[in-house]
Enzyme design. Sequence first.
Site, PDB file in Angstrom:
ATOM      1  N   TRP A   1       0.851  -1.195   0.000  1.00  0.00           N
ATOM      2  CA  TRP A   1       0.000   0.000   0.000  1.00  0.00           C
ATOM      3  C   TRP A   1       0.884   1.242   0.000  1.00  0.00           C
ATOM      4  O   TRP A   1       1.856   1.330   0.758  1.00  0.00           O
ATOM      5  CB  TRP A   1      -0.899  -0.032   1.232  1.00  0.00           C
ATOM      6  CG  TRP A   1      -1.781   1.151   1.393  1.00  0.00           C
ATOM      7  CD1 TRP A   1      -2.587   1.726   0.457  1.00  0.00           C
ATOM      8  CD2 TRP A   1      -1.963   1.922   2.598  1.00  0.00           C
ATOM      9  NE1 TRP A   1      -3.256   2.805   0.992  1.00  0.00           N
ATOM     10  CE2 TRP A   1      -2.893   2.941   2.303  1.00  0.00           C
ATOM     11  CE3 TRP A   1      -1.444   1.836   3.886  1.00  0.00           C
ATOM     12  CZ2 TRP A   1      -3.299   3.874   3.250  1.00  0.00           C
ATOM     13  CZ3 TRP A   1      -1.852   2.754   4.830  1.00  0.00           C
ATOM     14  CH2 TRP A   1      -2.772   3.762   4.513  1.00  0.00           C
TER      15      TRP A   1
ATOM     16  N   ASP B   1      -0.625  -5.881   9.238  1.00  0.00           N
ATOM     17  CA  ASP B   1      -1.589  -4.816   8.955  1.00  0.00           C
ATOM     18  C   ASP B   1      -2.912  -5.467   8.567  1.00  0.00           C
ATOM     19  O   ASP B   1      -3.018  -6.135   7.543  1.00  0.00           O
ATOM     20  CB  ASP B   1      -1.079  -3.930   7.820  1.00  0.00           C
ATOM     21  CG  ASP B   1      -1.964  -2.705   7.597  1.00  0.00           C
ATOM     22  OD1 ASP B   1      -2.939  -2.522   8.357  1.00  0.00           O
ATOM     23  OD2 ASP B   1      -1.688  -1.931   6.663  1.00  0.00           O
TER      24      ASP B   1
ATOM     25  N   LYS C   1     -13.142  -0.159   6.590  1.00  0.00           N
ATOM     26  CA  LYS C   1     -13.790  -0.950   5.546  1.00  0.00           C
ATOM     27  C   LYS C   1     -14.887  -1.840   6.105  1.00  0.00           C
ATOM     28  O   LYS C   1     -16.027  -1.802   5.636  1.00  0.00           O
ATOM     29  CB  LYS C   1     -12.756  -1.806   4.805  1.00  0.00           C
ATOM     30  CG  LYS C   1     -11.867  -1.015   3.862  1.00  0.00           C
ATOM     31  CD  LYS C   1     -10.771  -0.273   4.588  1.00  0.00           C
ATOM     32  CE  LYS C   1      -9.865   0.489   3.646  1.00  0.00           C
ATOM     33  NZ  LYS C   1      -8.800   1.216   4.378  1.00  0.00           N
TER      34      LYS C   1
END
Length: 397
Positions: free
Chosen positions: A130, A212, A247
């Site tokens: 990311w 993560d 999310k």
Amino acid sequence: MFDRLSLLSADPILGLIGQYTADSNPNKIDLGVGVYRDAQGHTPILATVKKAESILWEAEQTKSYIGPAGNQQFNRLVLELILGDEHTALADNRAIAMQTPGGCGALRVAAELIVAANPKAKIWVSDPTWGNHVPLLGDSGMEIATYPYYDYESHGIRFADMLTTLRESAVAGDLVLVHACCHNPSGADLSLAQWLQLTNLCAEKGLIPFVDMAYQGFGDGLDQDAAGLRMMADQLPEVIFAYSCSKNFGLYRERIGAVGVVAANTERATAVASQIMRIVRGIYSMPPSHGAAIVETILADPVLCQAWVDELALMRNRIQTMRQALLDAMTAQGYGDRFHFITGEKGMFSFLGLTPEQVQRLIKEHSVYMVDSSRINVAGLTPTNIDPLVKALTAVL
């Protein structure tokens, strides 16, 4: 004072948002920004979130500070969601979690914790990873190295190369950043057998996993998506993790996340908690309350929690349905072999394998927006934009 500062170029994603917004084409398609969208192309507020907010509206009695550690009930419930409520790390009181402003806040607080413990720390991140991992972690002063991960030709994982690099180049005390599930930006996830091999390598070399977890529940399910992290927490003395509720609870703008550590024992876990609170006081002092209160309200109520699990399953299934729909449509155009990988990936992202020139043609000629790497947000696909997208893709291939 500011005369010496130069104008910086826009972040690629943020710049893409500006391009998309300025495009007057009513049929434009946004596959760039990484947020969940429903079949109508909207990012909805979950029904369970609405219900929790109505409960809070009636019950909340103060706007006082909640302290550097955040909402303690939220911390406990999220820790159980991540590790499972019967994990040995919880039973042994060697796991802690603290509320942060989003997953980004969790990553940065964890980075500052690592540097406090080891000013010469090095962290290995996947290639690719990311885009915000590098500034969030690197700006703390940590040295960043990369390990091979994604094969752009086969659309698979270079797992043997990954292990070889870490075995030959990483040293005891180094950290290894791993995506818990739904790898961003590739969608290519480690299998449980690969998680076991990585866990064994970390034990063998004294490496510390930094996991993560930004998409729990978007891959295969809440427990399945946490299986690798839980294995590491069970078998290794130390694991660090960053968690996001953006999310899976749809709480993007509430900025709610958590930083957590599994330590060797209770004494070390307590010491780590004290260090995190000192770090927090020096950055933002205390986290905001509202997002954590929403998550706490949902997770603490068995009926509301099950309703949230059901909503999460609908989001997960919609994304997988769109993956299959895109593959079916491209197969009908004779490109099935080229795009077969899409249905084997997890979460919101996928690399389409286009050149930057092809991506620019999609933007300029067809108003189909994605980043130059051809990474798309699969959740941006809808039943109504699949056919225009396929027409545009076949035009540039």
